[in-house]
Motif scaffolding. Structure first.
Motif, PDB file in Angstrom:
ATOM      1  N   MET A   1       0.952  -1.131   0.080  1.00 19.84           N
ATOM      2  CA  MET A   1       0.086  -0.133  -0.270  1.00 19.84           C
ATOM      3  C   MET A   1       0.901   1.430   0.194  1.00 19.84           C
ATOM      4  O   MET A   1       1.813   1.748   1.219  1.00 19.84           O
ATOM      5  N   ASP A   2       0.494   2.621  -1.031  1.00 22.84           N
ATOM      6  CA  ASP A   2       1.734   3.564  -1.169  1.00 22.84           C
ATOM      7  C   ASP A   2       1.180   4.288   0.752  1.00 22.84           C
ATOM      8  O   ASP A   2       0.352   4.577   1.147  1.00 22.84           O
TER       9      ASP A   2
ATOM     10  N   PRO B   1      -3.828   5.324  15.867  1.00 22.90           N
ATOM     11  CA  PRO B   1      -2.252   5.418  14.908  1.00 22.90           C
ATOM     12  C   PRO B   1      -1.882   3.974  15.332  1.00 22.90           C
ATOM     13  O   PRO B   1      -3.045   3.111  15.760  1.00 22.90           O
ATOM     14  N   TRP B   2      -1.096   4.006  14.206  1.00 23.25           N
ATOM     15  CA  TRP B   2      -0.277   2.239  13.969  1.00 23.25           C
ATOM     16  C   TRP B   2       0.491   2.287  15.169  1.00 23.25           C
ATOM     17  O   TRP B   2       1.074   1.099  15.694  1.00 23.25           O
ATOM     18  N   GLU B   3       1.175   3.097  16.021  1.00 24.36           N
ATOM     19  CA  GLU B   3       1.696   3.016  16.567  1.00 24.36           C
ATOM     20  C   GLU B   3       0.875   2.543  18.303  1.00 24.36           C
ATOM     21  O   GLU B   3       1.591   1.939  19.104  1.00 24.36           O
TER      22      GLU B   3
ATOM     23  N   PRO C   1      -6.027 -11.905   5.666  1.00 17.07           N
ATOM     24  CA  PRO C   1      -4.719 -11.648   4.789  1.00 17.07           C
ATOM     25  C   PRO C   1      -4.712 -10.668   4.019  1.00 17.07           C
ATOM     26  O   PRO C   1      -4.053  -9.679   3.463  1.00 17.07           O
ATOM     27  N   ARG C   2      -6.170 -10.052   3.889  1.00 22.75           N
ATOM     28  CA  ARG C   2      -6.552  -8.982   2.624  1.00 22.75           C
ATOM     29  C   ARG C   2      -6.226  -7.813   3.889  1.00 22.75           C
ATOM     30  O   ARG C   2      -5.106  -7.032   3.274  1.00 22.75           O
TER      31      ARG C   2
ATOM     32  N   SER D   1      -2.559  -3.237   5.102  1.00 22.11           N
ATOM     33  CA  SER D   1      -1.659  -2.709   5.764  1.00 22.11           C
ATOM     34  C   SER D   1      -0.689  -1.882   5.727  1.00 22.11           C
ATOM     35  O   SER D   1       0.173  -1.546   6.189  1.00 22.11           O
ATOM     36  N   GLY D   2      -0.018  -2.993   4.647  1.00 24.61           N
ATOM     37  CA  GLY D   2       1.085  -2.622   3.968  1.00 24.61           C
ATOM     38  C   GLY D   2       2.462  -2.922   4.473  1.00 24.61           C
ATOM     39  O   GLY D   2       3.710  -2.727   5.369  1.00 24.61           O
ATOM     40  N   GLY D   3       1.874  -4.612   5.670  1.00 24.26           N
ATOM     41  CA  GLY D   3       3.075  -5.449   6.176  1.00 24.26           C
ATOM     42  C   GLY D   3       2.555  -4.898   8.543  1.00 24.26           C
ATOM     43  O   GLY D   3       3.501  -4.970   8.958  1.00 24.26           O
ATOM     44  N   ARG D   4       2.167  -3.890   8.197  1.00 25.14           N
ATOM     45  CA  ARG D   4       1.672  -3.763   9.916  1.00 25.14           C
ATOM     46  C   ARG D   4       0.936  -4.128  10.543  1.00 25.14           C
ATOM     47  O   ARG D   4       1.317  -4.766  11.564  1.00 25.14           O
TER      48      ARG D   4
END
Length: 125
Positions: A1-2, A74-76, A110-111, A116-119
């Protein structure tokens, strides 16, 4: 994902077909009397629910969206995911709180991991 794009996971638009049938069924009731016109709000709310509820994943975090609200985590602050008894997914934060991810099930992991771009790690990899 960009990093500049937001990915969305929503219900299939095919779910609007029963809403259209429901709307057609409410028309005679609403046409019977002027005070029954608010019955037409029910299919409108159902359509809004189908179009709005879901999960958005972006560079700022993950946003579980309900009909009226959406809160960015947030991802954090994402500690992981928990699979519920009926295969529903819950987002677990670093503070220990859980937020249900609407529309997303365990089969969608999986999707979700790819978007998530690997997050979020892919459990099938």
């Amino acid at each position: 994902m960009d990093d500049d794009r937001t990915a969305r996971m929503r219900m299939s638009r095919v779910a609007l077909l029963p809403v259209l049938v429901f709307a057609a069924c409410t028309l005679p009731v609403a046409a019977a009397a002027w005070w029954a016109l608010p019955v037409l709000l029910l299919p409108a709310l159902a359509a809004a629910w189908v179009l709005r509820v879901g999960v958005d994943l972006g560079p700022g975090g993950i946003v579980p969206r309900t009909l009226l609200a959406g809160r960015t985590v947030p991802w954090e602050e994402v500690a992981g995911l928990r699979v519920g008894a009926r295969q529903e997914l819950y987002l677990v934060s670093t503070a220990g709180t859980e937020t249900r991810l609407p529309v997303v099930r365990a089969r969608d992991l999986p999707r979700l991991a790819a978007l998530s771009g690997g997050r979020i790690p892919d459990p099938t990899a």
